[in-house]
Design a protein around this motif. Structure first.
Motif, PDB file in Angstrom:
ATOM      1  N   VAL A 197       0.832  -1.203   0.000  1.00  0.00           N
ATOM      2  CA  VAL A 197       0.000   0.000   0.000  1.00  0.00           C
ATOM      3  C   VAL A 197       0.863   1.247   0.000  1.00  0.00           C
ATOM      4  O   VAL A 197       0.628   2.193  -0.777  1.00  0.00           O
ATOM      5  CB  VAL A 197      -0.966  -0.014   1.206  1.00  0.00           C
ATOM      6  N   GLU A 198       1.880   1.277   0.839  1.00  0.00           N
ATOM      7  CA  GLU A 198       2.745   2.455   0.914  1.00  0.00           C
ATOM      8  C   GLU A 198       3.491   2.666  -0.393  1.00  0.00           C
ATOM      9  O   GLU A 198       3.660   3.808  -0.857  1.00  0.00           O
ATOM     10  CB  GLU A 198       3.722   2.305   2.078  1.00  0.00           C
ATOM     11  N   ALA A 199       3.940   1.601  -1.001  1.00  0.00           N
ATOM     12  CA  ALA A 199       4.657   1.722  -2.274  1.00  0.00           C
ATOM     13  C   ALA A 199       3.745   2.256  -3.375  1.00  0.00           C
ATOM     14  O   ALA A 199       4.138   3.135  -4.152  1.00  0.00           O
ATOM     15  CB  ALA A 199       5.235   0.367  -2.677  1.00  0.00           C
ATOM     16  N   LEU A 200       2.518   1.759  -3.450  1.00  0.00           N
ATOM     17  CA  LEU A 200       1.587   2.202  -4.495  1.00  0.00           C
ATOM     18  C   LEU A 200       1.107   3.622  -4.254  1.00  0.00           C
ATOM     19  O   LEU A 200       0.746   4.333  -5.200  1.00  0.00           O
ATOM     20  CB  LEU A 200       0.399   1.248  -4.586  1.00  0.00           C
ATOM     21  N   ALA A 201       1.090   4.050  -3.001  1.00  0.00           N
ATOM     22  CA  ALA A 201       0.658   5.422  -2.687  1.00  0.00           C
ATOM     23  C   ALA A 201       1.647   6.461  -3.192  1.00  0.00           C
ATOM     24  O   ALA A 201       1.308   7.644  -3.278  1.00  0.00           O
ATOM     25  CB  ALA A 201       0.460   5.572  -1.185  1.00  0.00           C
ATOM     26  N   LYS A 202       2.847   6.038  -3.567  1.00  0.00           N
ATOM     27  CA  LYS A 202       3.897   6.981  -3.972  1.00  0.00           C
ATOM     28  C   LYS A 202       4.123   7.011  -5.478  1.00  0.00           C
ATOM     29  O   LYS A 202       5.036   7.695  -5.946  1.00  0.00           O
ATOM     30  CB  LYS A 202       5.204   6.617  -3.269  1.00  0.00           C
ATOM     31  N   VAL A 203       3.328   6.261  -6.238  1.00  0.00           N
ATOM     32  CA  VAL A 203       3.535   6.203  -7.690  1.00  0.00           C
ATOM     33  C   VAL A 203       2.251   6.596  -8.409  1.00  0.00           C
ATOM     34  O   VAL A 203       1.147   6.520  -7.841  1.00  0.00           O
ATOM     35  CB  VAL A 203       3.982   4.791  -8.133  1.00  0.00           C
ATOM     36  N   ALA A 228     -11.392   3.183  -7.480  1.00  0.00           N
ATOM     37  CA  ALA A 228     -11.414   3.503  -6.053  1.00  0.00           C
ATOM     38  C   ALA A 228     -10.209   4.318  -5.596  1.00  0.00           C
ATOM     39  O   ALA A 228     -10.283   4.980  -4.557  1.00  0.00           O
ATOM     40  CB  ALA A 228     -11.503   2.219  -5.222  1.00  0.00           C
ATOM     41  N   CYS A 229      -9.100   4.269  -6.371  1.00  0.00           N
ATOM     42  CA  CYS A 229      -7.877   4.952  -5.937  1.00  0.00           C
ATOM     43  C   CYS A 229      -7.422   6.032  -6.912  1.00  0.00           C
ATOM     44  O   CYS A 229      -6.459   6.763  -6.621  1.00  0.00           O
ATOM     45  CB  CYS A 229      -6.741   3.937  -5.742  1.00  0.00           C
ATOM     46  N   TYR A 230      -8.079   6.122  -8.058  1.00  0.00           N
ATOM     47  CA  TYR A 230      -7.779   7.143  -9.074  1.00  0.00           C
ATOM     48  C   TYR A 230      -6.350   7.056  -9.597  1.00  0.00           C
ATOM     49  O   TYR A 230      -5.769   8.064 -10.019  1.00  0.00           O
ATOM     50  CB  TYR A 230      -8.030   8.560  -8.538  1.00  0.00           C
ATOM     51  N   LEU A 231      -5.769   5.868  -9.601  1.00  0.00           N
ATOM     52  CA  LEU A 231      -4.440   5.658 -10.169  1.00  0.00           C
ATOM     53  C   LEU A 231      -4.566   5.022 -11.548  1.00  0.00           C
ATOM     54  O   LEU A 231      -5.532   4.297 -11.827  1.00  0.00           O
ATOM     55  CB  LEU A 231      -3.607   4.736  -9.271  1.00  0.00           C
ATOM     56  N   HIS A 232      -3.585   5.279 -12.397  1.00  0.00           N
ATOM     57  CA  HIS A 232      -3.538   4.585 -13.674  1.00  0.00           C
ATOM     58  C   HIS A 232      -3.193   3.118 -13.401  1.00  0.00           C
ATOM     59  O   HIS A 232      -2.229   2.821 -12.693  1.00  0.00           O
ATOM     60  CB  HIS A 232      -2.489   5.207 -14.583  1.00  0.00           C
ATOM     61  N   LEU A 325      -5.523   1.135   0.247  1.00  0.00           N
ATOM     62  CA  LEU A 325      -4.828   2.145  -0.537  1.00  0.00           C
ATOM     63  C   LEU A 325      -5.692   3.388  -0.713  1.00  0.00           C
ATOM     64  O   LEU A 325      -5.195   4.523  -0.603  1.00  0.00           O
ATOM     65  CB  LEU A 325      -4.439   1.570  -1.901  1.00  0.00           C
ATOM     66  N   ALA A 326      -6.973   3.209  -0.965  1.00  0.00           N
ATOM     67  CA  ALA A 326      -7.869   4.362  -1.104  1.00  0.00           C
ATOM     68  C   ALA A 326      -7.851   5.200   0.166  1.00  0.00           C
ATOM     69  O   ALA A 326      -7.715   6.433   0.115  1.00  0.00           O
ATOM     70  CB  ALA A 326      -9.290   3.890  -1.424  1.00  0.00           C
ATOM     71  N   ARG A 327      -7.976   4.567   1.324  1.00  0.00           N
ATOM     72  CA  ARG A 327      -7.959   5.320   2.583  1.00  0.00           C
ATOM     73  C   ARG A 327      -6.607   5.979   2.820  1.00  0.00           C
ATOM     74  O   ARG A 327      -6.537   7.100   3.315  1.00  0.00           O
ATOM     75  CB  ARG A 327      -8.348   4.397   3.740  1.00  0.00           C
ATOM     76  N   ARG A 328      -5.520   5.291   2.428  1.00  0.00           N
ATOM     77  CA  ARG A 328      -4.185   5.886   2.565  1.00  0.00           C
ATOM     78  C   ARG A 328      -4.069   7.154   1.713  1.00  0.00           C
ATOM     79  O   ARG A 328      -3.399   8.122   2.094  1.00  0.00           O
ATOM     80  CB  ARG A 328      -3.137   4.850   2.140  1.00  0.00           C
ATOM     81  N   LEU A 329      -4.757   7.183   0.575  1.00  0.00           N
ATOM     82  CA  LEU A 329      -4.717   8.338  -0.319  1.00  0.00           C
ATOM     83  C   LEU A 329      -5.762   9.397   0.044  1.00  0.00           C
ATOM     84  O   LEU A 329      -5.876  10.406  -0.645  1.00  0.00           O
ATOM     85  CB  LEU A 329      -4.935   7.872  -1.764  1.00  0.00           C
ATOM     86  N   GLY A 330      -6.518   9.146   1.115  1.00  0.00           N
ATOM     87  CA  GLY A 330      -7.532  10.104   1.540  1.00  0.00           C
ATOM     88  C   GLY A 330      -8.799  10.067   0.712  1.00  0.00           C
ATOM     89  O   GLY A 330      -9.540  11.056   0.648  1.00  0.00           O
ATOM     90  N   ILE A 331      -9.080   8.940   0.076  1.00  0.00           N
ATOM     91  CA  ILE A 331     -10.250   8.773  -0.794  1.00  0.00           C
ATOM     92  C   ILE A 331     -11.269   7.887  -0.082  1.00  0.00           C
ATOM     93  O   ILE A 331     -10.903   6.880   0.539  1.00  0.00           O
ATOM     94  CB  ILE A 331      -9.840   8.136  -2.130  1.00  0.00           C
ATOM     95  N   ASP A 332     -12.531   8.244  -0.175  1.00  0.00           N
ATOM     96  CA  ASP A 332     -13.599   7.394   0.347  1.00  0.00           C
ATOM     97  C   ASP A 332     -13.859   6.288  -0.666  1.00  0.00           C
ATOM     98  O   ASP A 332     -14.391   6.554  -1.749  1.00  0.00           O
ATOM     99  CB  ASP A 332     -14.871   8.219   0.568  1.00  0.00           C
ATOM    100  N   PRO A 333     -13.504   5.032  -0.364  1.00  0.00           N
ATOM    101  CA  PRO A 333     -13.668   3.976  -1.362  1.00  0.00           C
ATOM    102  C   PRO A 333     -15.119   3.628  -1.659  1.00  0.00           C
ATOM    103  O   PRO A 333     -15.400   2.980  -2.676  1.00  0.00           O
ATOM    104  CB  PRO A 333     -12.943   2.779  -0.722  1.00  0.00           C
ATOM    105  N   ASP A 334     -16.025   4.054  -0.809  1.00  0.00           N
ATOM    106  CA  ASP A 334     -17.430   3.694  -0.998  1.00  0.00           C
ATOM    107  C   ASP A 334     -18.097   4.463  -2.127  1.00  0.00           C
ATOM    108  O   ASP A 334     -19.030   3.966  -2.757  1.00  0.00           O
ATOM    109  CB  ASP A 334     -18.228   3.927   0.294  1.00  0.00           C
TER     110      ASP A 334
END
Length: 346
Positions: A197-203, A228-232, A325-334
């Motif tokens: 989770v920490e690794a994906l939060a930085k990319v 849910a995480c808005y990452l590519h 990961l969503a919560r780590r990024l400050g995103i509401d996954p719901d």
């Protein structure tokens, strides 16, 4: 605070148990349609389309029938009539209310196909349109990202495979609910979870890869990361990945590699993990047993299930990872932005 998505992830063992108990008695009904058809056409969108990818590999690898994914626009936009005699059309929709899917199943029937619906919506338009309706027992799902409705769809498709003559053991399917419960506990206790989770939060993004029966899991995990995480997140078969897109894997684009703990695609997944790390990128595993874990930077455990039914448990560590990961990024996954529970398309 526990998200609704995480609560629904935890409901999956019971939802799967209810679904399997309810649908296994329908195997003879599917068998009756199987005797009048020779190939399978899956009709779906979104997460349901990823479930259909699992269904396709299951039907072809274990029931010996050609299976394809439909292009609904042939029915709804181009309005072309095809000869679908000898075809079993299987429409998959969590709600059973997506008009495009209902219209495409009606079109398939009018073109000569026999019809099956897989839906969580008892009494829905899709269930009413099909000759055989496999109603999953997920209960109400509130979070927009599909979790328990997705895994119960996989259970329904496992039953479909049995009805189509797949040479697999019913007892394997019955073991799934307990194994999913074990997977939830193992994943949450895994030291690899916060590391990944920490690794994906930085990319900015990641490549998600699997092959064969695990390919649908890779596609579903990539979809969940995006919505849910808005990452590519690029979901690819590792065969396609090696044909060029592997060039995007670098220190800022790790690879998530998904595999069952056994089966013919595991060695290739392990080799890909070694290649990714050899190129200076991180490789994170989901499943694949000790062999894939050893080849990866970090890995989440996979289910102790035969390959044919492994995807029902294999997506669960990915779901937990995405919610964290969503919560780590400050995103509401719901409630991902721009999405609704029922999506209507032209």
């Amino acid at each position: 605070m526990t998200s609704q998505m995480r609560a629904e992830i935890g409901e999956q063992p019971d939802a799967l148990r209810r679904t399997i108990d309810a649908l296994l008695p329908r195997v003879p009904d599917i068998g009756a349609l199987a005797r009048e058809t020779r190939q399978v056409l899956f009709v779906a969108r979104g997460s349901s389309d990823n479930a259909a990818v699992y269904g396709r590999y299951l039907v072809e690898a274990h029931a010996g029938r050609l299976a394809t994914l439909a292009a609904p626009s042939i029915a709804t936009a181009y309005r072309r009539r095809l000869d679908l005699s000898g075809v079993l059309a299987v429409a998959i929709s969590q709600s059973g209310k997506t008009e495009e899917i209902v219209e495409t199943l009606d079109w398939a029937r009018d073109c000569g196909a026999r019809t099956v619906a897989v839906t969580n919506g008892a009494g829905s338009p899709l269930a009413e349109a099909a000759e055989v309706a496999l109603i999953t027992q997920a209960g109400a799902e509130i979070a927009v990202p599909a979790t328990k409705t997705y895994t119960t769809q996989l259970a329904a498709l496992s039953v479909l495979g049995l009805g189509l003559g797949a040479g697999v053991a019913e007892d394997d399917l019955r073991r799934v609910p307990d194994e999913v419960a074990r997977m939830i506990a193992l994943t949450e206790a895994s030291p690899a979870l916060p590391e990944i989770v920490e690794a994906l939060a930085k990319v900015p993004g990641t490549v998600v890869s699997g092959r064969g029966i695990a390919f649908g899991t890779a596609l579903e995990l990539a979809l969940k990361i995006k919505e849910a995480c808005y990452l590519h997140a690029m979901g690819l078969s590792y065969a396609d990945l090696l044909h060029g897109p592997i060039a995007v894997v670098d220190a800022q684009t790790p690879a998530l590699l998904v595999a069952a703990d056994s089966g013919p695609t595991l060695p290739g997944t392990v080799a890909l993990a070694r290649r990714v790390r050899g190129a200076g990128a991180s490789a994170f595993g989901v499943g694949g047993g000790a062999e894939l874990a050893e080849a990866c930077t970090a890995a989440l455990p996979g289910p102790a299930l035969p390959e044919w039914v492994a995807p029902l448990g294999l997506i669960v560590p990915g779901q937990i990872m995405v919610e964290s990961l969503a919560r780590r990024l400050g995103i509401d996954p719901d409630v991902p932005r721009g999405l609704n529970k029922v999506t209507q398309t032209d």
